[in-house]
Scaffold this motif. Structure first.
Motif, PDB file in Angstrom:
ATOM      1  N   ARG A 149       0.833  -1.201   0.000  1.00 34.67           N
ATOM      2  CA  ARG A 149       0.000   0.000   0.000  1.00 34.67           C
ATOM      3  C   ARG A 149       0.871   1.256   0.000  1.00 34.67           C
ATOM      4  O   ARG A 149       0.626   2.203  -0.750  1.00 34.67           O
ATOM      5  CB  ARG A 149      -0.935   0.002   1.217  1.00 34.67           C
ATOM      6  N   LEU A 188      -8.591   8.930  -9.242  1.00 33.89           N
ATOM      7  CA  LEU A 188      -8.342   7.510  -8.976  1.00 33.89           C
ATOM      8  C   LEU A 188      -9.585   6.678  -9.236  1.00 33.89           C
ATOM      9  O   LEU A 188     -10.677   7.003  -8.773  1.00 33.89           O
ATOM     10  CB  LEU A 188      -7.897   7.316  -7.519  1.00 33.89           C
ATOM     11  N   SER A 227     -10.773   2.742  -8.678  1.00 35.35           N
ATOM     12  CA  SER A 227     -10.424   1.448  -8.113  1.00 35.35           C
ATOM     13  C   SER A 227     -11.630   0.692  -7.568  1.00 35.35           C
ATOM     14  O   SER A 227     -11.620  -0.538  -7.518  1.00 35.35           O
ATOM     15  CB  SER A 227      -9.390   1.622  -6.980  1.00 35.35           C
ATOM     16  N   TRP A 228     -12.672   1.399  -7.139  1.00 35.18           N
ATOM     17  CA  TRP A 228     -13.764   0.744  -6.423  1.00 35.18           C
ATOM     18  C   TRP A 228     -14.441  -0.336  -7.261  1.00 35.18           C
ATOM     19  O   TRP A 228     -14.736  -1.435  -6.762  1.00 35.18           O
ATOM     20  CB  TRP A 228     -14.791   1.791  -5.982  1.00 35.18           C
ATOM     21  N   ILE A 265      -7.552   4.650   0.547  1.00 41.84           N
ATOM     22  CA  ILE A 265      -7.963   5.912  -0.087  1.00 41.84           C
ATOM     23  C   ILE A 265      -7.675   7.086   0.840  1.00 41.84           C
ATOM     24  O   ILE A 265      -7.183   8.137   0.414  1.00 41.84           O
ATOM     25  CB  ILE A 265      -9.454   5.857  -0.465  1.00 41.84           C
ATOM     26  N   LYS A 266      -7.956   6.911   2.135  1.00 45.99           N
ATOM     27  CA  LYS A 266      -7.671   7.971   3.109  1.00 45.99           C
ATOM     28  C   LYS A 266      -6.171   8.270   3.162  1.00 45.99           C
ATOM     29  O   LYS A 266      -5.757   9.437   3.161  1.00 45.99           O
ATOM     30  CB  LYS A 266      -8.159   7.563   4.502  1.00 45.99           C
ATOM     31  N   LEU A 275      -3.922   7.718   0.877  1.00 45.30           N
ATOM     32  CA  LEU A 275      -3.500   8.352  -0.366  1.00 45.30           C
ATOM     33  C   LEU A 275      -3.883   9.820  -0.374  1.00 45.30           C
ATOM     34  O   LEU A 275      -3.077  10.685  -0.753  1.00 45.30           O
ATOM     35  CB  LEU A 275      -4.129   7.629  -1.561  1.00 45.30           C
ATOM     36  N   GLY A 276      -5.097  10.120   0.060  1.00 43.81           N
ATOM     37  CA  GLY A 276      -5.528  11.514   0.118  1.00 43.81           C
ATOM     38  C   GLY A 276      -4.662  12.331   1.052  1.00 43.81           C
ATOM     39  O   GLY A 276      -4.252  13.452   0.722  1.00 43.81           O
ATOM     40  N   LEU A 291      -7.119  14.822  -4.662  1.00 46.60           N
ATOM     41  CA  LEU A 291      -7.571  13.473  -4.983  1.00 46.60           C
ATOM     42  C   LEU A 291      -9.045  13.519  -5.350  1.00 46.60           C
ATOM     43  O   LEU A 291      -9.882  13.937  -4.553  1.00 46.60           O
ATOM     44  CB  LEU A 291      -7.366  12.536  -3.790  1.00 46.60           C
ATOM     45  N   TYR A 344     -12.000  10.892  -6.550  1.00 45.32           N
ATOM     46  CA  TYR A 344     -12.230   9.447  -6.520  1.00 45.32           C
ATOM     47  C   TYR A 344     -13.475   9.102  -7.331  1.00 45.32           C
ATOM     48  O   TYR A 344     -14.530   9.721  -7.177  1.00 45.32           O
ATOM     49  CB  TYR A 344     -12.385   8.950  -5.087  1.00 45.32           C
ATOM     50  N   LEU A 364     -14.934   9.238   3.697  1.00 44.93           N
ATOM     51  CA  LEU A 364     -13.807   9.694   2.871  1.00 44.93           C
ATOM     52  C   LEU A 364     -13.834  11.196   2.593  1.00 44.93           C
ATOM     53  O   LEU A 364     -12.957  11.708   1.897  1.00 44.93           O
ATOM     54  CB  LEU A 364     -13.810   8.948   1.532  1.00 44.93           C
ATOM     55  N   VAL A 410     -10.822  13.076   0.438  1.00 46.64           N
ATOM     56  CA  VAL A 410     -11.096  13.174  -1.002  1.00 46.64           C
ATOM     57  C   VAL A 410     -11.637  14.563  -1.323  1.00 46.64           C
ATOM     58  O   VAL A 410     -12.510  15.082  -0.630  1.00 46.64           O
ATOM     59  CB  VAL A 410     -12.097  12.082  -1.435  1.00 46.64           C
TER      60      VAL A 410
END
Length: 264
Positions: free
Chosen positions: A30, A51, A53-54, A76-77, A79-80, A98, A100, A123, A127
């Motif tokens: 990660r 991004l 991915s979901w 995701i958190k 990454l943000g 970011l 999403y 998020l 995000v």
């Protein structure tokens, strides 16, 4: 004017294609993925990323496992947070962003793999925008409108509830398709997406009459091809687009277009 003198943000689309269980379950993996994305933004002068991915995680069913689902949200958190810790060198020293990509829930009864209102709230700090894919409602095996307006409204109601014109609603980017669909209605249904060039060719060849479908708030026309197959073509019009823009305005949302250039 050079690229670095431009003032508007540039956020490239990034799709996570690694096997999700392998990525999410290992802390080192990660971190490696996050570092790779952040470093790419620094080196290329991007202002962040969009991004996706979901939907892939849902296909691999990793979201069915509560532990893996929590790891997905945490990724995701993280990454943000990592992007927000870096400032853009070319865009007024703003932090990297970011956005999403999220798909619409499939029904009012949320499935475990659906991105729902709790996920949105969870998020919201990490995000900067949620690109909501409010299109592809119909397909070759169930021909019909691409993005019925009443369906869009129900999706926004499900995700936002009473949060109209709030900071959370401002982060929703309502998806608007700039492509259409040409569906075969005869036996052995088929067909699929068309762009503006295809659409204009069909209009020139068949000179059809337009119909307005009130329930979906979309224009369509019918024609018969050279093999005597009956077709239905749904394509965005100025009226259908303006009604979706008004829906976004009503909720306090922005918009995301899939995609610029497809209308030509």
């Amino acid at each position: 004017m050079t690229y670095y003198q431009l003032s508007y943000p540039v956020l490239p689309r990034v799709v996570l294609e690694a096997f999700p269980a392998e990525l999410l379950a290992k802390k080192k993996q990660r971190k490696k993925a996050i570092d790779l994305i952040v470093n790419e933004c620094k080196e290329m002068g991007y202002d962040g990323i969009v991004l996706e991915s979901w939907s892939r995680w849902a296909v691999y069913r990793v979201l069915d496992d509560p532990k893996m689902r929590n790891l997905a949200l945490q990724f995701i958190k993280d990454l943000g947070d990592a992007l927000h810790a870096v400032t853009s060198e070319r865009n007024n020293k703003n932090r990297l962003r970011l956005v999403y990509v999220i798909g619409p829930p499939h029904s009012e009864t949320l499935q475990v793999h659906d991105f729902g209102p709790k996920d949105l709230q969870s998020l919201s700090d990490a995000v900067d925008g949620f690109s909501l894919m409010t299109y592809d409602f119909s397909g070759p095996h169930n021909p019909g409108p691409n993005a019925p307006l009443n369906w869009i409204e129900s999706i926004l109601q499900l995700l936002l509830g009473t949060n109209k014109n709030t900071a959370l609603a401002n982060k929703i980017l309502l998806g608007i398709n700039f492509y259409g669909n040409d569906f075969i209605l005869s036996e052995g249904q088929g067909g699929g997406a068309i762009t503006g060039r295809d659409y204009l060719s069909l209009l020139e060849k068949h000179k059809p009459d337009f119909r307005w479908e009130k329930n979906s708030a979309e224009h369509l026309f019918l024609y018969t091809d050279d093999d005597h197959n009956n077709h239905a073509v749904f394509y965005p019009s100025l009226l259908s687009i303006s009604m979706r823009l008004e829906e976004a305005r009503k909720w306090g949302c922005g918009i995301s277009i899939w995609e610029i250039g497809q209308e030509w």
